[in-house]
Enzyme design. Structure first.
Site, PDB file in Angstrom:
ATOM      1  N   SER A 152       1.200  -1.225  -0.324  1.00 46.62           N
ATOM      2  CA  SER A 152      -0.005  -0.038   0.215  1.00 46.62           C
ATOM      3  C   SER A 152       1.028   1.062   0.049  1.00 46.62           C
ATOM      4  CB  SER A 152      -1.188   0.190   1.132  1.00 46.62           C
ATOM      5  OG  SER A 152      -0.373   0.062   1.810  1.00 46.62           O
ATOM      6  N   LYS A 153       0.720   2.135   0.110  1.00 49.58           N
ATOM      7  CA  LYS A 153       0.961   3.771  -0.723  1.00 49.58           C
ATOM      8  C   LYS A 153       2.235   3.886   0.657  1.00 49.58           C
ATOM      9  CE  LYS A 153      -0.787   7.606  -2.223  1.00 49.58           C
ATOM     10  NZ  LYS A 153      -1.886   8.660  -2.291  1.00 49.58           N
ATOM     11  N   ARG A 154       2.110   2.972   2.179  1.00 53.61           N
ATOM     12  CA  ARG A 154       2.839   3.955   2.818  1.00 53.61           C
ATOM     13  C   ARG A 154       3.814   2.872   2.806  1.00 53.61           C
ATOM     14  NH1 ARG A 154       1.887  -0.772   6.653  1.00 53.61           N
ATOM     15  NH2 ARG A 154       0.114  -1.723   5.836  1.00 53.61           N
TER      16      ARG A 154
ATOM     17  N   GLY B 254       5.852   3.071   0.272  1.00 53.70           N
ATOM     18  CA  GLY B 254       6.441   3.568  -1.049  1.00 53.70           C
ATOM     19  C   GLY B 254       5.440   4.154  -2.027  1.00 53.70           C
TER      20      GLY B 254
END
Ligand code: GLU
Length: 472
Positions: free
Chosen positions: A239-241, A243
């Site tokens: 997921s976004k966290r 990268g």
């Protein structure tokens, strides 16, 4: 291989092309290219609430950037409702599907009761044998087998067996006359002659339903391969966290598409212990046998180091086009051509991204070098005035800027001043670039040329003298 391999990539356009989706596209594309087959692009936009034109454009843009080209499409599912309805009618006519007039409330109720008694929440088949005609508010359900098993012969995971009692009489046409996801996918894959389906294993639970549909239509199954999902460093789903998720975000950060391709393929496929691959190399070597059974873990550091490797391997000509926007962004008056190519050659070994390369190239183009404060303080000192002045004079009278000639000049300055090379080279570096780290001094002198070098040295001398004056 007796038949032409036809693969597909069918993204749902509800966001950008993310790492996992790009990997799926890449695997299908490489497989098709390896076998000189066809790669079909299909946009699965039946969910009108979530699908947007911007997403379609973003996905196409990302594929183009990666160099993943398609032989057919893009087809849009939203334009194919007539085909789906025609196929649904075939299933009704052949007795493989039926109209169901049960209300949503009733179906909900049966589900709740089934769950309360520990059973599977599925439709109870009330309308299954009623032979109902189409009527307002009715849905069409697939008549799933009540006994036996459905098996996915997965080329990556091996056979996966589903008990048919677990399967529902699932809906294939909703009461608003729109087809459901599994039906649309199968009709598309049949009519587009897709014979190889490589997709994320989040779709494994859809596949038995799709296999039953294929059988009901009386057509051969494609080959299925379900690829394990991409995970983040903490082993949770990417997921976004972990990268940036969007593939093109890496273009904006100065990554090369060939590095991205190399990284994506290694997130689930291997070839011995080889790490560096070019695209032609991958087309030659890609096979489904070497797709791994365990999930790939996304590692931004590894992607960065592969990018550095691909920058090193690329020719200046290859790099100048993609580098230019990063220079323009910095108001640098660079343009493509021989000068920029020489500049790039000196920066290749020391740039992990095009962003870094652009930053490193700026000093070549400035009229007035700006000195980093600490660098100027440490190296532009009064004792360097003499060697720099001598150097400027000697360079002026030099005809040929060969490495040998430059070395000789530095040597004679060392002799005349009694200073070691290190004592001269570092101040010269600061005078020419403003920084303490740069490409080799001789390379820089050669590229900047006589006049610019003399001018920069003279300016550094003036800077030192001015500083000594104000201090003194
Ligand atoms: N549209 C689906 C997705 O974006 C892919 C379906 C498939 O590969 O069969 O996940």
């Amino acid at each position: 291989m007796t038949h032409k391999i036809i693969t597909r990539f069918p993204p749902s356009p509800s966001g950008y092309l993310h790492i996992g989706g790009a990997r799926t596209a890449l695997f299908n594309w490489l497989y098709a290219r390896h076998f000189k087959g066809h790669f079909v692009l299909r946009i699965e936009d039946t969910d009108t609430q979530r699908s947007t034109r911007e997403s379609v454009d973003a996905i196409l843009d990302a594929l183009e950037w990666l160099g993943i080209d398609w032989d057919e499409g893009p087809y849009f599912q939203s334009q194919r409702f007539d085909v789906y309805r025609e196929y649904i009618q075939k299933l009704v006519d052949s007795g493989h599907a039926y109209y169901c007039s049960c209300t949503a409330e009733r179906v909900d109720q049966i589900r709740k009761e089934a769950m309360a008694s520990g059973g599977k929440p599925k439709y109870d088949g009330l309308c299954r044998e009623k032979g109902l005609k189409n009527q307002q508010g009715a849905v069409v359900r697939f008549k799933a087998p009540l006994t036996g098993t459905t098996v996915i012969d997965d080329v990556i995971k091996g056979p996966i067996v589903f008990q048919n009692t677990e399967l529902d009489d699932f809906i294939i046409l909703r009461s608003d006359n729109t087809p459901t996801y599994n039906l649309a996918v199968v009709v598309d894959d049949i009519t587009m002659n897709i014979n190889t389906v490589i997709r994320g294993d989040d779709h494994v639970n859809n596949t038995p339903k799709q296999i039953l549909l294929y059988k009901a239509f009386g057509v051969d199954l494609p080959i299925f391969g379900h690829v394990p999902m991409v995970l983040g460093s903490d082993k949770s789903r990417l997921s976004k966290r972990h990268g940036a998720m969007s593939v093109t975000a890496y273009r904006e950060m100065g990554y090369l598409p060939e590095a991205m391709i190399n990284y994506l393929v290694r997130l689930g496929w291997s070839y011995g212990d080889q790490e560096f691959f070019t695209v032609p190399d991958l087309i030659e070597k890609f096979s489904m046998e070497n797709i791994g059974k365990s999930a790939g873990v996304f590692n931004p550091d590894k992607l960065l180091s592969l990018n550095a490797d691909h920058i090193k391997a690329a020719s200046p000509k290859r790099l100048s086009g993609p580098l230019l926007p990063f220079l323009v962004k910095r108001n640098c008056p660079a343009s493509e051509g021989a000068f920029l190519n020489k500049v790039i050659e000196t920066l290749k070994p020391r740039s992990k991204t095009l962003e870094e390369m652009a930053e490193g190239a700026l000093f070549y183009y400035v009229e007035d070098v700006a000195y980093e404060e600490a660098a100027a303080k440490k190296f532009l000192t009064p004792d360097t005035v003499l060697p720099m002045t001598l150097l400027a004079e000697k360079l002026k009278s030099l005809e040929d800027f060969t490495e040998k000639n430059l070395e000789d000049i530095f040597k004679s300055v060392m002799d005349e001043t009694g200073l070691k090379l290190g004592k001269i080279a570092q101040p010269v570096r600061v005078a020419l670039t403003g920084k303490t780290a740069s490409p080799g001094i001789f390379e820089i002198i050669e590229i900047l040329g006589k006049d610019a070098v003399a001018k920069r040295l003279t300016k550094a001398v003036a800077h030192i003298e001015k500083r000594t004056e104000t201090m003194g």
